[in-house]
Design a protein around this motif. Structure first.
Motif, short mmCIF file in Angstrom:
data_model
loop_
_atom_site.label_atom_id
_atom_site.label_comp_id
_atom_site.label_asym_id
_atom_site.label_seq_id
_atom_site.Cartn_x
_atom_site.Cartn_y
_atom_site.Cartn_z
N GLU A 29 0.92 -1.29 -0.10
CA GLU A 29 0.01 0.14 -0.07
C GLU A 29 0.89 1.38 0.07
O GLU A 29 0.61 2.39 -0.45
CB GLU A 29 -1.12 0.25 1.24
N LYS A 32 2.24 1.95 -3.58
CA LYS A 32 1.12 2.35 -4.18
C LYS A 32 0.86 3.89 -4.21
O LYS A 32 0.80 4.47 -5.09
CB LYS A 32 -0.01 1.45 -3.92
N PHE A 33 0.78 4.22 -2.70
CA PHE A 33 0.59 5.71 -2.56
C PHE A 33 1.55 6.39 -2.98
O PHE A 33 1.30 7.64 -3.41
CB PHE A 33 0.26 5.72 -0.99
N ALA A 35 3.68 5.90 -5.37
CA ALA A 35 3.94 6.31 -6.82
C ALA A 35 2.68 7.06 -7.31
O ALA A 35 2.95 7.79 -8.34
CB ALA A 35 3.72 4.66 -7.63
N ALA A 36 1.46 6.80 -6.46
CA ALA A 36 0.58 7.80 -7.08
C ALA A 36 0.82 9.35 -6.74
O ALA A 36 0.52 10.30 -7.50
CB ALA A 36 -0.73 7.55 -6.37
N ALA A 37 1.54 9.64 -5.48
CA ALA A 37 1.71 10.76 -5.27
C ALA A 37 3.02 11.35 -6.26
O ALA A 37 2.88 12.52 -6.54
CB ALA A 37 2.37 10.94 -3.77
N ALA A 39 3.40 10.43 -9.16
CA ALA A 39 2.81 10.92 -10.68
C ALA A 39 1.82 12.20 -10.52
O ALA A 39 1.73 12.89 -11.61
CB ALA A 39 1.81 9.68 -11.14
N THR A 40 1.35 12.23 -9.47
CA THR A 40 0.26 13.39 -9.29
C THR A 40 1.07 14.73 -9.28
O THR A 40 0.91 15.90 -9.70
CB THR A 40 -0.59 13.26 -8.22
N HIS A 79 -6.06 19.30 -13.01
CA HIS A 79 -6.05 17.96 -12.36
C HIS A 79 -7.22 17.21 -12.33
O HIS A 79 -7.62 15.92 -12.97
CB HIS A 79 -4.92 17.72 -11.29
N SER A 83 -9.09 14.20 -14.53
CA SER A 83 -9.20 12.70 -14.00
C SER A 83 -10.40 12.44 -13.81
O SER A 83 -10.82 11.35 -13.12
CB SER A 83 -8.39 12.68 -12.68
#
Length: 107
Positions: A29, A32-33, A35-37, A39-40, A79, A83
């Protein structure tokens, strides 16, 4: 700084009593968090736009209301729009550009 509302006071009370327990995310987790941060928040491109003075003033006022810099607010709105997560909520402000648009539509 604004005063805490009822919900916030309840949360604070629960925290003070030790009723809130923090759960640690798993390594998967966390990854995953992370990577999302990443990318954002990668900002590798610059965009220049022209806005009307009333719109810019309204954006700056809304950003002040939200407690963020106006350029950050603009980037966040864009953003969320691209999205598919843009959810509008009414502002406490009565914006001049909104009033003008309503007058033009009515007239």
């Amino acid at each position: 700084m604004k005063k805490a509302d009822k919900y916030e006071k309840e949360l604070e009370g629960a925290y003070d009593k030790g009723e809130l327990v923090s759960e640690r995310p798993s390594k998967t987790e966390k990854d995953k968090f992370k990577a999302a941060a990443q990318a954002t928040f990668v900002k590798d491109r610059r965009v220049n736009i022209r806005l009307s003075s009333p719109d810019l003033m309204d954006i700056q006022a809304r950003a002040l209301e939200e407690g963020v810099p106006y350029q950050t607010l603009i980037a966040s709105v864009l953003h969320k729009f691209v999205s598919g997560r843009l959810i509008e909520k009414p502002s406490r402000l009565t914006t001049s550009s909104t009033r003008a648009a309503k007058k033009r539509a009515a007239g």
